[in-house]
Design an enzyme around this catalytic site. Structure first.
Site, PDB file in Angstrom:
ATOM      1  N   GLY A 181       0.838  -1.192   0.000  1.00 24.57           N
ATOM      2  CA  GLY A 181       0.000   0.000   0.000  1.00 24.57           C
ATOM      3  C   GLY A 181       0.875   1.245   0.000  1.00 24.57           C
ATOM      4  CD  GLN A 206       3.453   5.862   2.538  1.00 21.24           C
ATOM      5  OE1 GLN A 206       2.491   5.337   2.001  1.00 21.24           O
ATOM      6  NE2 GLN A 206       4.360   5.156   3.195  1.00 21.24           N
ATOM      7  CB  CYS A 214       4.783   2.145   7.448  1.00 28.71           C
ATOM      8  SG  CYS A 214       4.391   3.655   6.546  1.00 28.71           S
ATOM      9  CG  LEU A 215       6.479   0.925   1.484  1.00 28.59           C
ATOM     10  CD1 LEU A 215       5.967   1.219   0.081  1.00 28.59           C
ATOM     11  CD2 LEU A 215       7.585  -0.123   1.445  1.00 28.59           C
ATOM     12  CG  HIS A 222      -1.063   1.388   7.134  1.00 30.48           C
ATOM     13  ND1 HIS A 222      -0.163   0.879   8.049  1.00 30.48           N
ATOM     14  CD2 HIS A 222      -0.331   2.209   6.316  1.00 30.48           C
ATOM     15  CE1 HIS A 222       1.042   1.383   7.802  1.00 30.48           C
ATOM     16  NE2 HIS A 222       0.977   2.178   6.751  1.00 30.48           N
ATOM     17  CD  GLU A 223      -1.189   2.540   2.562  1.00 32.32           C
ATOM     18  OE1 GLU A 223      -0.677   3.668   2.459  1.00 32.32           O
ATOM     19  OE2 GLU A 223      -0.544   1.538   2.941  1.00 32.32           O
ATOM     20  CG  HIS A 229       0.184   6.881   5.238  1.00 29.25           C
ATOM     21  ND1 HIS A 229       1.321   7.316   5.872  1.00 29.25           N
ATOM     22  CD2 HIS A 229       0.354   5.545   5.057  1.00 29.25           C
ATOM     23  CE1 HIS A 229       2.139   6.277   6.065  1.00 29.25           C
ATOM     24  NE2 HIS A 229       1.570   5.198   5.582  1.00 29.25           N
TER      25      HIS A 229
HETATM   26 NI    NI Z   1       2.385   3.261   5.579  1.00 34.94          NI
END
Ligand code: NI
Length: 174
Positions: free
Chosen positions: A46, A51, A94-95, A136-137, A140
């Site tokens: 995701g 991000q 998370c990235l 989660h996304e 963000h």
């Molecule tokens: Ni994330």
């Protein structure tokens, strides 16, 4: 399509609220394609536009297991319209916080309303990993990271370590 750089915590942009898109255009689709490319290259399941430094309410998700059979879903202006009382635990990463994982409890099911790749109003019922990933996304887009659900002590420790890693990388570049 070109992969973009992923912003790593701590960075103030990750704490900002993203703005909705007024319409879905070719530029939007270009952004979505780039985001997907960036997510697959990472690799991740995701990614939110913030991000890669773009404060727009856009996310891409693909929780399919096989690389041969990818199932990307694009969400523009996603809104959660229902969450179940029942919850589930998933080990989240998370990235933007590379190398850190924690079990996070979230509603196990959710319903999300959004515009799809073509700008069409759509609704999706999600459960399991997909439900967690969407939540989660969307977090963000509201400046929330999964570490915000941890104790202050754990959260501060992770962010401190990430900060140190970033400094080390900067030194290496010099
Ligand atoms: Ni994330």
């Amino acid at each position: 399509m070109s992969p973009r750089n992923i912003i790593i915590e701590p960075d103030p942009i990750l704490r900002k609220k993203s703005e909705p898109l007024e319409q879905v255009t070719d530029d939007t689709r270009k952004l979505l394609d780039d985001m997907l490319q960036t997510m697959y290259a990472a690799p991740g399941i995701g990614l939110a536009a913030v991000q890669i430094g773009i404060l727009r309410r856009v996310i891409v998700v693909d929780v399919s297991k096989k690389e041969e059979k990818r199932e990307p879903i694009f969400f523009i202006n996603p809104e959660i319209t229902f969450t179940s009382k029942e919850t589930s635990l998933f080990e989240e990463g998370c990235l933007s916080l590379p190398g850190y994982f924690a079990e996070i409890e979230r509603p196990s099911k959710c319903k999300v309303r959004y515009l799809d790749y073509n700008g069409k109003q759509t609704e999706l019922d999600a459960e399991g990993l997909l439900s967690t990933c969407i939540q989660h996304e969307i977090d963000h887009l509201n400046g929330i990271l999964f570490v915000d659900y941890l104790s202050k002590l754990k959260k501060d420790m992770i962010i401190k370590k990430l900060q140190k890693q970033k400094k080390d990388i900067d030194k290496a570049i010099l």
